[in-house]
Scaffold this motif. Structure first.
Motif, PDB file in Angstrom:
ATOM      1  N   ALA A   3      -6.478 -15.238  12.702  1.00 27.42           N
ATOM      2  CA  ALA A   3      -7.428 -14.166  12.976  1.00 27.42           C
ATOM      3  C   ALA A   3      -6.803 -12.857  12.536  1.00 27.42           C
ATOM      4  O   ALA A   3      -5.615 -12.634  12.704  1.00 27.42           O
ATOM      5  N   GLN A   4      -7.598 -12.007  11.945  1.00 27.62           N
ATOM      6  CA  GLN A   4      -7.088 -10.725  11.490  1.00 27.62           C
ATOM      7  C   GLN A   4      -7.288  -9.687  12.574  1.00 27.62           C
ATOM      8  O   GLN A   4      -8.382  -9.519  13.076  1.00 27.62           O
ATOM      9  N   THR A   5      -6.228  -9.023  12.947  1.00 23.35           N
ATOM     10  CA  THR A   5      -6.350  -7.938  13.896  1.00 23.35           C
ATOM     11  C   THR A   5      -6.482  -6.640  13.116  1.00 23.35           C
ATOM     12  O   THR A   5      -6.059  -6.545  11.976  1.00 23.35           O
ATOM     13  N   VAL A   6      -7.074  -5.655  13.724  1.00 23.19           N
ATOM     14  CA  VAL A   6      -7.178  -4.350  13.098  1.00 23.19           C
ATOM     15  C   VAL A   6      -5.944  -3.566  13.513  1.00 23.19           C
ATOM     16  O   VAL A   6      -5.715  -3.333  14.705  1.00 23.19           O
ATOM     17  N   PRO A   7      -5.123  -3.148  12.538  1.00 22.43           N
ATOM     18  CA  PRO A   7      -3.915  -2.428  12.916  1.00 22.43           C
ATOM     19  C   PRO A   7      -4.234  -1.031  13.451  1.00 22.43           C
ATOM     20  O   PRO A   7      -5.225  -0.415  13.070  1.00 22.43           O
ATOM     21  N   LEU A   8      -3.385  -0.550  14.342  1.00 19.95           N
ATOM     22  CA  LEU A   8      -3.451   0.824  14.797  1.00 19.95           C
ATOM     23  C   LEU A   8      -3.225   1.709  13.581  1.00 19.95           C
ATOM     24  O   LEU A   8      -2.302   1.472  12.807  1.00 19.95           O
ATOM     25  N   GLN A   9      -4.070   2.715  13.374  1.00 19.30           N
ATOM     26  CA  GLN A   9      -3.955   3.599  12.215  1.00 19.30           C
ATOM     27  C   GLN A   9      -3.363   4.937  12.641  1.00 19.30           C
ATOM     28  O   GLN A   9      -3.801   5.518  13.625  1.00 19.30           O
ATOM     29  N   VAL A  10      -2.369   5.407  11.898  1.00 23.96           N
ATOM     30  CA  VAL A  10      -1.817   6.736  12.116  1.00 23.96           C
ATOM     31  C   VAL A  10      -2.041   7.557  10.853  1.00 23.96           C
ATOM     32  O   VAL A  10      -1.993   7.027   9.748  1.00 23.96           O
ATOM     33  N   LEU A  11      -2.316   8.841  11.038  1.00 20.75           N
ATOM     34  CA  LEU A  11      -2.751   9.663   9.921  1.00 20.75           C
ATOM     35  C   LEU A  11      -1.753  10.719   9.470  1.00 20.75           C
ATOM     36  O   LEU A  11      -1.838  11.207   8.354  1.00 20.75           O
ATOM     37  N   ASP A  12      -0.818  11.112  10.325  1.00 16.12           N
ATOM     38  CA  ASP A  12       0.093  12.183   9.926  1.00 16.12           C
ATOM     39  C   ASP A  12       1.402  12.082  10.706  1.00 16.12           C
ATOM     40  O   ASP A  12       1.565  11.220  11.572  1.00 16.12           O
ATOM     41  N   THR A  13       2.314  12.979  10.383  1.00 17.78           N
ATOM     42  CA  THR A  13       3.636  12.981  11.008  1.00 17.78           C
ATOM     43  C   THR A  13       3.545  13.039  12.528  1.00 17.78           C
ATOM     44  O   THR A  13       4.248  12.301  13.227  1.00 17.78           O
ATOM     45  N   ALA A  14       2.693  13.912  13.049  1.00 20.58           N
ATOM     46  CA  ALA A  14       2.581  14.051  14.508  1.00 20.58           C
ATOM     47  C   ALA A  14       2.171  12.733  15.146  1.00 20.58           C
ATOM     48  O   ALA A  14       2.704  12.357  16.197  1.00 20.58           O
ATOM     49  N   PHE A  86      -1.270   2.939   7.987  1.00 22.25           N
ATOM     50  CA  PHE A  86      -1.091   4.352   7.708  1.00 22.25           C
ATOM     51  C   PHE A  86      -2.232   4.869   6.847  1.00 22.25           C
ATOM     52  O   PHE A  86      -2.967   4.103   6.233  1.00 22.25           O
ATOM     53  N   ALA A  87      -2.373   6.190   6.790  1.00 22.04           N
ATOM     54  CA  ALA A  87      -3.435   6.828   6.027  1.00 22.04           C
ATOM     55  C   ALA A  87      -3.308   6.483   4.542  1.00 22.04           C
ATOM     56  O   ALA A  87      -2.217   6.166   4.055  1.00 22.04           O
ATOM     57  N   ALA A  88      -4.431   6.569   3.840  1.00 24.89           N
ATOM     58  CA  ALA A  88      -4.420   6.353   2.390  1.00 24.89           C
ATOM     59  C   ALA A  88      -3.412   7.310   1.762  1.00 24.89           C
ATOM     60  O   ALA A  88      -3.296   8.467   2.160  1.00 24.89           O
ATOM     61  N   GLY A  89      -2.661   6.822   0.790  1.00 26.71           N
ATOM     62  CA  GLY A  89      -1.663   7.650   0.133  1.00 26.71           C
ATOM     63  C   GLY A  89      -0.340   7.708   0.875  1.00 26.71           C
ATOM     64  O   GLY A  89       0.549   8.469   0.519  1.00 26.71           O
ATOM     65  N   GLU A  90      -0.199   6.917   1.931  1.00 25.26           N
ATOM     66  CA  GLU A  90       1.052   6.870   2.684  1.00 25.26           C
ATOM     67  C   GLU A  90       1.477   5.419   2.820  1.00 25.26           C
ATOM     68  O   GLU A  90       0.670   4.505   2.690  1.00 25.26           O
ATOM     69  N   ASP A  91       2.745   5.225   3.074  1.00 23.78           N
ATOM     70  CA  ASP A  91       3.244   3.856   3.168  1.00 23.78           C
ATOM     71  C   ASP A  91       4.431   3.801   4.114  1.00 23.78           C
ATOM     72  O   ASP A  91       5.063   4.808   4.411  1.00 23.78           O
ATOM     73  N   TYR A 155       6.599   7.170   4.605  1.00 26.63           N
ATOM     74  CA  TYR A 155       6.625   8.228   3.589  1.00 26.63           C
ATOM     75  C   TYR A 155       5.225   8.536   3.114  1.00 26.63           C
ATOM     76  O   TYR A 155       4.358   7.648   3.055  1.00 26.63           O
ATOM     77  N   ARG A 156       5.012   9.762   2.723  1.00 25.33           N
ATOM     78  CA  ARG A 156       3.806  10.134   2.000  1.00 25.33           C
ATOM     79  C   ARG A 156       4.059   9.834   0.535  1.00 25.33           C
ATOM     80  O   ARG A 156       5.084  10.239  -0.004  1.00 25.33           O
ATOM     81  N   VAL A 157       3.168   9.122  -0.091  1.00 24.45           N
ATOM     82  CA  VAL A 157       3.346   8.694  -1.467  1.00 24.45           C
ATOM     83  C   VAL A 157       2.423   9.521  -2.351  1.00 24.45           C
ATOM     84  O   VAL A 157       1.214   9.563  -2.113  1.00 24.45           O
ATOM     85  N   THR A 158       2.981  10.160  -3.359  1.00 25.68           N
ATOM     86  CA  THR A 158       2.188  10.939  -4.294  1.00 25.68           C
ATOM     87  C   THR A 158       2.002  10.128  -5.567  1.00 25.68           C
ATOM     88  O   THR A 158       2.979   9.712  -6.189  1.00 25.68           O
ATOM     89  N   ALA A 159       0.736   9.895  -5.897  1.00 23.38           N
ATOM     90  CA  ALA A 159       0.434   9.113  -7.096  1.00 23.38           C
ATOM     91  C   ALA A 159       0.787   9.936  -8.344  1.00 23.38           C
ATOM     92  O   ALA A 159       0.635  11.153  -8.352  1.00 23.38           O
ATOM     93  N   PRO A 160       1.290   9.251  -9.381  1.00 19.55           N
ATOM     94  CA  PRO A 160       1.594   9.985 -10.622  1.00 19.55           C
ATOM     95  C   PRO A 160       0.306  10.611 -11.173  1.00 19.55           C
ATOM     96  O   PRO A 160      -0.748  10.015 -11.101  1.00 19.55           O
TER      97      PRO A 160
END
Length: 161
Positions: A3-14, A86-91, A155-160
């Motif tokens: 079964a797939q659980t929905v992971p807790l999502q965090v959006l920023d450093t805080a 984590f938020a899109a663009g972060e890993d 980390y926040r990941v910046t796309a090329p």
């Protein structure tokens, strides 16, 4: 995982730092089958009979083949991803272990799951480090398959561009 659980999502450093003291899990049960143990043996070059010789292992101390301890450990990042996102663009990247123990073997055909307590969340400047106390439980077994303290870095990941 069945079964797939929905992971807790965090959006920023805080929000990442606010995870300190939080318990996550358990994940859904994860079945350990002989084909996965054999695939791990091929990848790691570890062909010990307790893992891969079904006939001989049936006469051994555990009554059957067991998964490699490092197979259990290698699945921690996969299981952890079902607990925290984590938020899109972060890993988040696995950084290492402080301690690892394997109190009980994982018999092939059994299932295990992960629980994680976030012992510490540290701002590194440009990212955060999570120190996790992990417990890998085996279905129907009192002792855990693995007890470890792991480090993950966010980390926040910046796309090329």
């Amino acid at each position: 995982m069945s079964a797939q659980t929905v992971p807790l999502q965090v959006l920023d450093t805080a929000e990442v730092l606010a995870l300190q003291g939080r318990s996550l899990g358990p994940t859904p049960w994860f079945a350990v089958e002989q084909d996965r143990v054999d695939a791990f043996a091929r990848a790691a070059g570890d062909w010990h009979w307790a893992h891969n010789d079904v006939e001989r292992a049936a006469r051994g101390a555990f009554g059957g083949t067991i998964g490699h301890a490092h197979l259990t450990l290698s699945l921690v990042p996969h299981l952890f991803a079902s607990l925290l996102g984590f938020a899109a663009g972060e890993d988040v990247m696995f950084y290492g272990y402080n301690r690892v123990r394997f109190p009980a073997p994982v018999l092939v055909g059994s299932s295990f799951r992960l629980r994680a307590d976030i012992a510490e969340a540290t701002d590194l400047g440009g990212g955060e480090q999570l120190t996790l106390d992990l417990l890998v439980e085996i279905d129907g077994v009192d002792r855990p398959a693995c007890v470890a303290q792991a480090l993950f870095r966010h980390y926040r990941v910046t796309a090329p561009g």
